[in-house]
Design a protein around this motif. Structure first.
Motif, PDB file in Angstrom:
ATOM      1  N   PHE A  73       0.833  -1.201   0.000  1.00 36.93           N
ATOM      2  CA  PHE A  73       0.000   0.000   0.000  1.00 36.93           C
ATOM      3  C   PHE A  73       0.871   1.255   0.000  1.00 36.93           C
ATOM      4  N   SER A  74       1.913   1.262   0.822  1.00 40.57           N
ATOM      5  CA  SER A  74       2.821   2.411   0.874  1.00 40.57           C
ATOM      6  C   SER A  74       3.468   2.640  -0.483  1.00 40.57           C
ATOM      7  N   LYS A  75       3.828   1.542  -1.141  1.00 41.08           N
ATOM      8  CA  LYS A  75       4.436   1.613  -2.477  1.00 41.08           C
ATOM      9  C   LYS A  75       3.439   2.181  -3.495  1.00 41.08           C
ATOM     10  N   TYR A  76       2.184   1.725  -3.432  1.00 40.69           N
ATOM     11  CA  TYR A  76       1.155   2.217  -4.350  1.00 40.69           C
ATOM     12  C   TYR A  76       0.969   3.724  -4.185  1.00 40.69           C
ATOM     13  N   VAL A  77       0.915   4.176  -2.942  1.00 38.48           N
ATOM     14  CA  VAL A  77       0.726   5.601  -2.655  1.00 38.48           C
ATOM     15  C   VAL A  77       1.915   6.397  -3.186  1.00 38.48           C
ATOM     16  N   GLU A  78       3.102   5.878  -2.969  1.00 37.28           N
ATOM     17  CA  GLU A  78       4.321   6.542  -3.439  1.00 37.28           C
ATOM     18  C   GLU A  78       4.345   6.600  -4.970  1.00 37.28           C
ATOM     19  N   GLU A  79       4.002   5.488  -5.641  1.00 38.52           N
ATOM     20  CA  GLU A  79       3.989   5.441  -7.103  1.00 38.52           C
ATOM     21  C   GLU A  79       2.970   6.415  -7.685  1.00 38.52           C
ATOM     22  N   ALA A  80       1.876   6.630  -6.973  1.00 40.21           N
ATOM     23  CA  ALA A  80       0.842   7.557  -7.427  1.00 40.21           C
ATOM     24  C   ALA A  80       1.215   9.008  -7.122  1.00 40.21           C
ATOM     25  N   LYS A  81       2.386   9.177  -6.515  1.00 43.50           N
ATOM     26  CA  LYS A  81       2.909  10.488  -6.139  1.00 43.50           C
ATOM     27  C   LYS A  81       1.971  11.216  -5.177  1.00 43.50           C
ATOM     28  N   GLU A  82       1.258  10.424  -4.378  1.00 44.38           N
ATOM     29  CA  GLU A  82       0.438  10.995  -3.321  1.00 44.38           C
ATOM     30  C   GLU A  82       1.354  11.226  -2.129  1.00 44.38           C
TER      31      GLU A  82
END
Length: 179
Positions: free
Chosen positions: A82-91
């Motif tokens: 989840f942390s990776k997804y948020v980071e990839e989305a530049k959130e």
């Protein structure tokens, strides 16, 4: 779908009250989905993979997993993704995303988890997820039902409305990769 008696009763009471206040009708349905054997202990990655040792998916011992019944290690893996997804989305990565309990604040990311994690994708029809979306901060449990999950029965709680499920909910040929 709501999961568990307490969360379901609380939500039904809340929505009945809202419907009454607004002079509206309220319809509900109880949907029973085949889940197979439910693991007694906590589920880890090894146990999750064990589900797929039988060649025919419908014969697997379990197609069900509750996030709250996962080992701390597996929950941490979900948090890491989840942390990776948020980071990839530049959130902006919320400082709270460092705690496992915070996965409940991002139920939208479970769909991506099913797409990216082969063990979840191949082995589960139902994942019970924690969701923290109420203004009072309460966490409820929802059942994330995947396409092709076997629906055993539907009990409608009102005859004033007709409840029609989406086609993917009762299509055995639905792709498992579609969530």
């Amino acid at each position: 779908m709501l999961y568990g008696i307490r969360d379901t009763l609380d939500e039904l009471q809340r929505w009945r009250a809202i419907a009454r206040e607004r002079g509206m009708s309220f319809a509900q349905a109880k949907i029973t989905v085949e889940v197979g054997y439910i693991e007694v202990g906590l589920t880890d990655r090894t146990t999750l993979r064990k589900f797929s040792t039988v060649a025919e998916p419908r014969l697997w011992p379990s197609r069900f997993l509750n996030v709250r019944r996962m080992t701390a290690g597996l929950q941490s893996e979900v948090l890491h993704r989840f942390s990776k997804y948020v980071e990839e989305a530049k959130e902006s990565v919320d400082i709270n995303m460092a705690r496992v309990s915070q996965i409940a604040t991002r139920p939208d990311l479970f769909e991506r988890l099913f797409q990216d994690d082969i063990d979840f994708q191949a082995n589960l029809d139902i994942l019970v997820i924690p969701v923290a979306d109420s203004p009072d901060g309460r966490i409820r449990q929802l059942a994330f039902v995947r396409p092709g999950a076997k629906i055993v029965s539907i009990e409608q709680g009102s005859d004033e409305a007709e409840i029609i499920l989406p086609a993917w909910m009762n299509d055995d040929s639905a792709e498992k990769s579609t969530v």
